[in-house]
Design an enzyme around this catalytic site. Structure first.
Site, PDB file in Angstrom:
ATOM      1  CD  GLU A   1      25.337 -25.991  65.404  1.00 32.18           C
ATOM      2  OE1 GLU A   1      24.529 -27.099  65.278  1.00 32.18           O
ATOM      3  OE2 GLU A   1      25.615 -24.986  64.432  1.00 32.18           O
TER       4      GLU A   1
ATOM      5  CD  GLU B   1      28.602 -25.252  62.087  1.00 33.55           C
ATOM      6  OE1 GLU B   1      27.607 -24.812  61.854  1.00 33.55           O
ATOM      7  OE2 GLU B   1      29.041 -25.712  62.317  1.00 33.55           O
TER       8      GLU B   1
END
Length: 501
Positions: free
Chosen positions: A172, A291
């Site tokens: 991320e 995710e």
């Protein structure tokens, strides 16, 4: 309400990669400590891992697991988790404002993963660290012997290399909250150079580059384009993340977020195709949706809590209590991954134990399976093979996030040996769906197994004192009539139907 569907053996989407049913576990909250690892627990094995949790994990037949983060990895020193435990430092984890004891590191986790029959997908710290650290880590993990890092591993009692092939190039890094946040071009260059170095060490390595943290990021989808323009030829996957909630308690809009996810996957697929064409590249890049899960029940309260607490060790954090509504949503989302399996090759439920997880475990207490465990297990066990196209003609609805959402959410798979598995969810709040599904090109099918989850209140949950409050039961009322599967699907119901010759 009438709904018809057509499935034909000759019309396939893709061969499903088994890793579509993978998982993720992070050094966060109680996922590791008192989740999978709790020395002194009555169920602890000789290595300190909980056998009760392991039984539930093994029953999922998870193909791969992403470790050790997550936001945690962006400031993680992997060297802290190797060598004698008594020599390991306690560090402050900046991601979740807690203490990390490093009593579980790579080698301990590898023992757990091997026992569970799960392949490791390791994440690299490209936030606070970079290429040199990544190179050293891969040498420790994968090189046989005769070098500093490989011989250090051997001195730690691990003679054989782990032969890890899946490597996440950070986590991320588009997010301003991330330790070591980077701009797209800057990150893309780092990912490219890291990937080239790792391939020199592990030629068969699969490189997973960071895509957007979610599809609401202001940089989406330019982030994916800019990153891939820097590293396309040297990576294999781009990661996507997305979490789902229903704070407004609008069930149909919640279910409609599955359609929103399909648009997300389609958009990034288009970006991949654009960059491939622009660079005249020969290789393909696929999607790793590493995710995903429902996350909203305790998100706001826990976000306020962890930002102010005083560096606790393995605190309870984001321990969602999943309900029946969440289980129906997870079943629909898994169907979307099956329908998009030509693009999405790997997907990881986030996370596996305690933290937004299908498995919960109390410290010094019992473990239990949450409602979402069941559709995830059925997909993992029976969703492998060839994904088949399903044409549906039936009633739809409009909601805030999507229009023309079909009440019947369905996916079909031709499994090895000729078995056909159908996952069907009736999303209607009050109406039964009368299903008429034509199956062509198979011949002589019969219903071999029908499991259903139906009749529960949307807010019903499982827990330590009622671990089986919401569980699958044997389904009735669905049968083959020649080459047609007919039956009634109750409102708000999940169905796993296996057809065999």
């Amino acid at each position: 309400m009438q709904v018809s569907a057509v499935i034909h053996r000759g019309f396939a989407i893709a061969e499903i990669d088994d890793r579509l049913y993978s998982a993720f576990i992070e050094h966060m909250g109680r996922a590791i400590y008192s989740g999978i690892y709790e020395p002194g627990h009555p169920e602890a094995d000789a290595n300190g891992f909980r056998r009760d949790v392991m039984r539930f994990v093994k029953d999922l037949q998870i193909p791969a697991i992403r470790y050790p983060g997550g936001n945690f990895v962006s400031a993680y020193r992997w060297e802290d988790g190797i060598g004698p435990k008594e020599d390991r430092p306690v560090r402050l984890d900046l991601a979740w404002r807690s203490k990390e004891t490093n009593q579980v590191g790579l080698n301990e986790f590898a023992v757990w993963a091997k026992d569970a029959g799960i392949e490791m997908m390791l994440a690299l710290n490209l936030g606070s660290r970079g290429l040199e650290d990544a190179r050293n880590y891969v040498e420790y993990v994968n090189h046989p012997s005769g070098t500093f890092w490989s011989d250090l591993r051997r001195s730690h009692g691990v003679a054989d290399p782990y032969a890890v092939t899946m490597w996440c190039l950070g986590n991320e890094l588009d997010g301003p909250w991330q330790i070591g946040h980077k701009e797209a071009k800057e990150y893309g260059r780092l990912a490219d150079e890291t990937a080239k170095a790792l391939r020199a060490l592990t030629p068969k390595a699969e490189m997973i580059v960071c895509g957007s943290s979610n599809d609401e990021m202001p940089t989406y989808p330019d982030w994916e384009r800019e990153v891939l323009e820097e590293c396309y030829e040297n990576v294999d996957y781009i990661s996507l993340h997305k979490y789902f909630g229903n704070s407004s308690h609008d069930t149909l809009n919640f279910f409609g977020k599955v359609e929103e996810t399909g648009r997300y996957i389609q958009a990034i697929g288009g970006v991949i195709d654009f960059v491939k064409a622009k660079k005249r590249a020969k290789n393909d890049v696929h999607i790793c949706f590493d995710e995903w899960n429902v996350w909203y029940h305790k998100r706001e309260d826990d976000s306020r809590r962890w930002r102010s607490w005083d560096w606790p060790e393995a605190p309870d954090l984001l321990e969602e209590d999943y309900n029946f509504e969440d289980a129906l949503f997870v079943g629909c989302l898994l169907n979307e991954f099956i329908r998009r399996s030509d693009r999405v090759r790997i997907a990881c439920i986030a996370q596996l134990v305690n933290v937004i997880a299908p498995i919960r475990a109390e410290k010094n207490g019992p473990a239990w399976r949450q409602t979402i465990y069941w559709p995830y297990q059925f997909a993992s066990l029976y969703g492998r093979g060839r994904a088949l196209r399903v044409a549906v003609d039936g009633p739809t609805y409009d909601c805030q996030v999507a229009h023309d959402v079909p009440y019947l959410d369905v996916a079909a798979i031709e499994n090895a040996g000729g078995t056909v598995t159908i996952f069907a969810i009736n999303r209607h709040l009050t109406e039964t769906l009368d299903l008429d599904c034509h199956l062509g090109g198979f011949g002589g099918l019969r219903v071999a197994e029908h499991r259903t989850m139906a009749g529960y209140g949307l807010r019903e949950t499982n827990g330590p004192t009622a671990p089986d409050a919401v569980v699958p039961t044997t389904g009735t009322g669905v049968a083959m009539d020649g080459d047609r599967l007919r039956g009634k699907l109750a409102p708000l119901s999940y169905h796993m139907i296996r057809l065999s010759v």
